[in-house]
Every structure is written in C-alpha cells, then in structure tokens.
Enzyme design. Structure first.
Site, PDB file in Angstrom:
ATOM      1  N   SER A  70       0.819  -1.206   0.000  1.00 23.10           N
ATOM      2  CA  SER A  70       0.000   0.000   0.000  1.00 23.10           C
ATOM      3  C   SER A  70       0.857   1.262   0.000  1.00 23.10           C
ATOM      4  O   SER A  70       2.006   1.253   0.432  1.00 23.10           O
ATOM      5  CB  SER A  70      -0.920   0.010   1.223  1.00 23.10           C
TER       6      SER A  70
HETATM    7  N1  SAH Z   1      -0.996  -4.927   3.953  1.00 24.80           N
HETATM    8  C1  SAH Z   1      -0.234  -4.870   2.719  1.00 24.80           C
HETATM    9  C2  SAH Z   1      -1.140  -4.663   1.527  1.00 24.80           C
HETATM   10  C3  SAH Z   1      -1.326  -5.899   0.787  1.00 24.80           C
HETATM   11  S1  SAH Z   1      -2.460  -5.795  -0.560  1.00 24.80           S
HETATM   12  C4  SAH Z   1       0.781  -3.767   2.808  1.00 24.80           C
HETATM   13  O1  SAH Z   1       1.190  -3.435   3.898  1.00 24.80           O
HETATM   14  O2  SAH Z   1       1.230  -3.246   1.850  1.00 24.80           O
HETATM   15  C5  SAH Z   1      -3.855  -6.632   0.101  1.00 24.80           C
HETATM   16  C6  SAH Z   1      -3.648  -8.075   0.485  1.00 24.80           C
HETATM   17  O3  SAH Z   1      -4.923  -8.585   0.868  1.00 24.80           O
HETATM   18  C7  SAH Z   1      -3.139  -8.977  -0.634  1.00 24.80           C
HETATM   19  O4  SAH Z   1      -1.984  -9.619  -0.229  1.00 24.80           O
HETATM   20  C8  SAH Z   1      -4.289  -9.960  -0.839  1.00 24.80           C
HETATM   21  O5  SAH Z   1      -3.875 -11.274  -1.186  1.00 24.80           O
HETATM   22  C9  SAH Z   1      -4.967  -9.951   0.520  1.00 24.80           C
HETATM   23  N2  SAH Z   1      -6.340 -10.433   0.524  1.00 24.80           N
HETATM   24  C10 SAH Z   1      -7.325 -10.221  -0.392  1.00 24.80           C
HETATM   25  N3  SAH Z   1      -8.445 -10.867  -0.027  1.00 24.80           N
HETATM   26  C11 SAH Z   1      -8.183 -11.493   1.147  1.00 24.80           C
HETATM   27  C12 SAH Z   1      -8.939 -12.341   2.024  1.00 24.80           C
HETATM   28  N4  SAH Z   1     -10.201 -12.701   1.758  1.00 24.80           N
HETATM   29  N5  SAH Z   1      -8.337 -12.807   3.131  1.00 24.80           N
HETATM   30  C13 SAH Z   1      -7.061 -12.488   3.425  1.00 24.80           C
HETATM   31  N6  SAH Z   1      -6.283 -11.710   2.641  1.00 24.80           N
HETATM   32  C14 SAH Z   1      -6.835 -11.216   1.512  1.00 24.80           C
END
Ligand code: SAH
Length: 221
Positions: A70
C-alpha cells in the site's frame, strides 16, 4: 539480515526515509507515534530488490501475485484512524498481510497483531521477513479474511488492506465493544475509507476519503 540492510544506503537511507515522513506530515499525519512507526519500518525490505530505490516514494508498488504494497500515506492514514479512535488497543486483527509492511507498522503501536493472508507464498515471505526484523508480537495465519480469526477475538481494532464490497459479518462480530474497524469498502472502481465503531448499543459508521485498494477475494490459495 545485516544491520546495514535494515538501515539502508542512498535511496533507502534514513535521510531518504525522513523525507517521506516530512511529506506525510505535510499531508496531515500528525500523530507522533504513527510518524515514528513509519520512520522505523524499513519499507525497502518489503519490496523486491529491483524496486528498493523507489520504496520511499509515496506510491503503491507491486509485490507479486497481482498484489501491491500500500501507499505509505494510506497506511499512515488508516493506522492513525485506528489508533486515535480507541484509547488503548490490546489486540488488532489485520486482513491482508501482503508483504507485511502495514503489519510491522501496527506492531510498533499495539500489544498484539493478528494478520490473515489468503495467498500462501506471500504469507510465508512476510512471516520470514518479520521474523528476521525481530518483530515478535505478530501472529500470522494463511486463511480467508472473510472468516476473520475468531479464536483470538474480540479485537479492539480491525484493519482491512483489501476492499470488500460490504463489511463481512464475521468481522462485525469479532470487533470488541469500544473497538474500531477501518477498511476500504466498495467495488474495484470506487471505494471509500470507512471507520466503524462498536458501542454497547450497536455500530456507528463514518465515511472518509476515496481510495484505491486491491479487492478482497474469498478462499485461500
Ligand atoms: N498490507 C499490505 C497490503 C497488501 S495488498 C501492505 O502493507 O502493503 C492486500 C492483500 O490482501 C493482498 O496480499 C491480498 O492477497 C490480501 N487479501 C485479499 N483478499 C483477502 C482475504 N479474503 N483474506 C485475506 N487476505 C486477503
């Protein structure tokens, strides 16, 4: 991992990081502990080495599997909402560990962080990195965030880093009375940052800025 790589050099140095912190302050992040947590988290180690020189730009970057780390401003904004809405957080649930960047920021500010990720290889990578960075108050699970993580709840805070079209029921249930949930909600094209608080009488909802997150997807892989 050597101290050298944690500290960074050139485009990943403390000085470059400080410029990002100044930028966040200009954009309205004013909570000292949130700014400190952002300054202490080595974002260049959470992205691929080829992208490390861009790690302290205020932008989302790819982390593989069609997911992104993010944007720092959005991480800081959501963290600040979570921290300022509740007086003391004992346990926080994060949905969407991804590379673990937001997870580490949270770990500096609350007692315990529980984080769920649906993509196995991302979860393993985040686990190894957070271990190397000596982050010890974080528990990670490979699972579907639509179920939350009921065994450890209720949570004083819940933070989603992927956008559902509507807040999942399980997450409403796992939010403690007095707790707050911060999430992007909406479809692929239009999402808003939402803060939900739980009182003894029910739930209250506040709508914030428009944002752009990857969608929350059900099932683990
Ligand atoms: N927190 C991260 C952002 C990751 S992007 C950061 O610090 O940058 C969002 C993440 O959510 C992805 O890795 C994606 O695989 C996960 N995600 C999407 N749907 C999900 C679900 N139902 N359960 C758990 N994780 C999920």
């Amino acid at each position: 991992m050597s101290a050298h790589s944690v500290d960074g050099i050139g485009m990943t140095s403390r000085r470059t990081r400080q410029r990002l912190i100044d930028r966040l302050r200009e954009k309205g992040i004013d909570h000292p502990r949130v700014l400190q947590a952002m300054a202490d988290t080595p974002r260049h180690l959470f992205v691929d080495e080829a992208l490390a020189s861009r790690a302290y730009e205020d932008a989302a970057l790819p982390i593989g599997y069609q997911q992104t780390i993010s944007q720092p401003y959005v991480v800081a904004r959501m963290t600040q909402s979570l921290i300022t809405t509740v007086k003391k957080h004992t346990r926080v649930l994060e949905i969407g560990t991804g590379c673990g960047y937001q997870t580490m920021v949270l770990s500096r500010l609350v007692n315990l962080v529980y984080s769920v990720e649906r993509i196995g290889p991302l979860q393993v990578r985040a686990r190894d990195l957070l271990y190397d960075l000596k982050v010890r108050n974080v528990y990670l699970r490979h699972g579907d965030g639509f179920d939350g993580w009921p065994e450890n709840g209720p949570y004083t805070g819940i933070l989603l880093t992927a956008a559902p079209s509507q807040v999942p029921d399980a997450l409403y249930e796992q939010l403690a009375v007095g707790g707050a949930m911060v999430l992007p909600e909406g479809d692929r094209h239009a999402q808003r940052l939402i803060t939900i608080t739980r009182t003894a009488d029910g739930y209250e909802r506040f709508e914030g800025a428009w944002v752009n997150f990857v969608p929350m997807v059900s099932g683990k892989i």
